[in-house]
Design an enzyme around this catalytic site. Sequence first.
Site, PDB file in Angstrom:
ATOM      1  N   LYS A   9      16.289  11.789  12.101  1.00 25.23           N
ATOM      2  CA  LYS A   9      15.624  12.254  10.882  1.00 25.23           C
ATOM      3  C   LYS A   9      16.119  13.672  10.625  1.00 25.23           C
ATOM      4  O   LYS A   9      16.531  14.369  11.557  1.00 25.23           O
ATOM      5  CB  LYS A   9      14.106  12.271  11.089  1.00 25.23           C
ATOM      6  CG  LYS A   9      13.311  12.321   9.818  1.00 25.23           C
ATOM      7  CD  LYS A   9      13.055  10.936   9.263  1.00 25.23           C
ATOM      8  CE  LYS A   9      12.317  11.008   7.936  1.00 25.23           C
ATOM      9  NZ  LYS A   9      12.040   9.675   7.411  1.00 25.23           N
TER      10      LYS A   9
ATOM     11  N   GLY B 274      -2.978   2.906  -3.301  1.00 23.15           N
ATOM     12  CA  GLY B 274      -1.740   3.541  -3.755  1.00 23.15           C
ATOM     13  C   GLY B 274      -0.825   2.528  -4.398  1.00 23.15           C
ATOM     14  O   GLY B 274      -0.296   1.635  -3.730  1.00 23.15           O
ATOM     15  N   VAL B 275      -0.666   2.628  -5.737  1.00 26.00           N
ATOM     16  CA  VAL B 275       0.240   1.706  -6.427  1.00 26.00           C
ATOM     17  C   VAL B 275       1.428   2.488  -6.997  1.00 26.00           C
ATOM     18  O   VAL B 275       1.636   2.573  -8.192  1.00 26.00           O
ATOM     19  CB  VAL B 275      -0.479   0.856  -7.508  1.00 26.00           C
ATOM     20  CG1 VAL B 275      -1.155  -0.332  -6.868  1.00 26.00           C
ATOM     21  CG2 VAL B 275      -1.493   1.661  -8.309  1.00 26.00           C
ATOM     22  N   GLY B 276       2.189   3.060  -6.060  1.00 23.86           N
ATOM     23  CA  GLY B 276       3.431   3.751  -6.423  1.00 23.86           C
ATOM     24  C   GLY B 276       4.564   2.738  -6.357  1.00 23.86           C
ATOM     25  O   GLY B 276       4.387   1.570  -6.712  1.00 23.86           O
TER      26      GLY B 276
ATOM     27  N   VAL C 103       6.181   1.231  -3.794  1.00 28.69           N
ATOM     28  CA  VAL C 103       5.974   0.058  -2.935  1.00 28.69           C
ATOM     29  C   VAL C 103       4.708  -0.698  -3.353  1.00 28.69           C
ATOM     30  O   VAL C 103       4.717  -1.914  -3.511  1.00 28.69           O
ATOM     31  CB  VAL C 103       5.863   0.468  -1.444  1.00 28.69           C
ATOM     32  CG1 VAL C 103       5.640  -0.773  -0.579  1.00 28.69           C
ATOM     33  CG2 VAL C 103       7.106   1.204  -0.986  1.00 28.69           C
TER      34      VAL C 103
END
Length: 364
Positions: free
Chosen positions: A80, A180-182, A184
């Site tokens: 990362k 959370g409806v971003g 994904v």
Amino acid sequence: MGVFEAIGTDTHEEVLFGSDPRSGLRTIIAIHNTSLGPALGGTRFYPYSSEQDALRDVLRLSKGMTYKSAAAGLDLGGGKAVIIGDPNTLKSERLLRAYGRIIDDLGGRYITAEDVGTTMEDMVTIGRETPWVTGLPYVHGGSGDPSPATARGVMAAMRATAARLWGDDDLAGKRVAVQGVGKVGMSLVERLAAAGAEIIVTDVDRSAVDHVATTYGSKVVGLDDIYSVEVDIFAPCALGAGLNDETIPRLRCAAVVGSANNQLATDDDADRLAERDILYAPDFVANAGGVINITVEMEGYSTERAATMVDRIYDNMSAVFDTAARDEVNPHVAATRLGAQRVEQVGSLRLRRRPDTVPTRGAK
Ligand SMILES: NC(=O)c1ccc[n+]([C@@H]2O[C@H](COP(=O)([O-])OP(=O)(O)OC[C@H]3O[C@@H](n4cnc5c(N)ncnc54)[C@H](O)[C@@H]3O)[C@@H](O)[C@H]2O)c1
């Protein structure tokens, strides 16, 4: 805290600090483990409040990538990178290209991708300095936005969880709460609706929930109420650490399956879920669709092959539940154990020398 003290006993192979004062670049690249393959993990561009915070984050996230790729059965290690600063004000072509040169120096030991604060277009800029970059847009020969693949993988994980709990992996008629409806979450909602599930949603973004309500007739609840709605499956698809000693006692679901990274605030929260008889589908197994998609990009992208490989998350999750039952541990411990076993068993193959890896004396 000193750097070696921060690394502690997590056995990172290498931690590289890079800078380019002209552009303000300050980056830390952490390579946790490369026994299964090159260390792959995104670049997080974030205004960390201190260098210590940035170091802590990159060490934690790179280790997580080792287990994610190992548990997904990929030939990739864990790595990362973080760039310290506000991407809205600090990001520039020079900074990204300077960063690309630092990655290039690692000769493929670390491969980067998009993460919080970086975009597909940034990957294109980085890619002008190094080939060790993935998650490029389609027009650049890449695999595009990984979110649909991640959502597809979450669906596979949900089906495996349903099969375990109810003896049938059909999600028709199941009630699912999506937090959370971003990118994904929205793709997951579409797939759940197509599968005949009943959906309940929440999001800070009013327009996103309105869209779901009008398109799918979904019920919308408040940000905090999502934890206590009565559902079959709770799907965290927003931020991490949502499952903790305050929220777990309020859950009224049979299972937790979602895309959010680091859903558990602490490892003890996996026990808290088990004590409440809630089946937890470990996040890093459920959300591996994105990294699987990137692996396909590295081989030459094909949507069909990506879909087939992502669907294997069903089997991966089933193996986690089997191991948890056999070893009498929670699924989080079982998944980490499976990942670590693969790193050890398959990774140790590299100890067996191949002729082309033996350096010739005097060779350059
Ligand atoms: N995009 C991928 O392919 C991918 C892959 C693996 C893991 N993940 C993880 O999945 C999660 C979602 O990723 P994404 O790409 O959809 O991000 P995103 O930013 O597109 O979506 C997140 C959504 O959560 C909403 N949100 C923020 N705080 C909230 C809160 N308190 N309550 C409810 N909603 C809230 C945001 O408004 C946004 O709509 C993240 O944790 C991410 O790390 C994503």
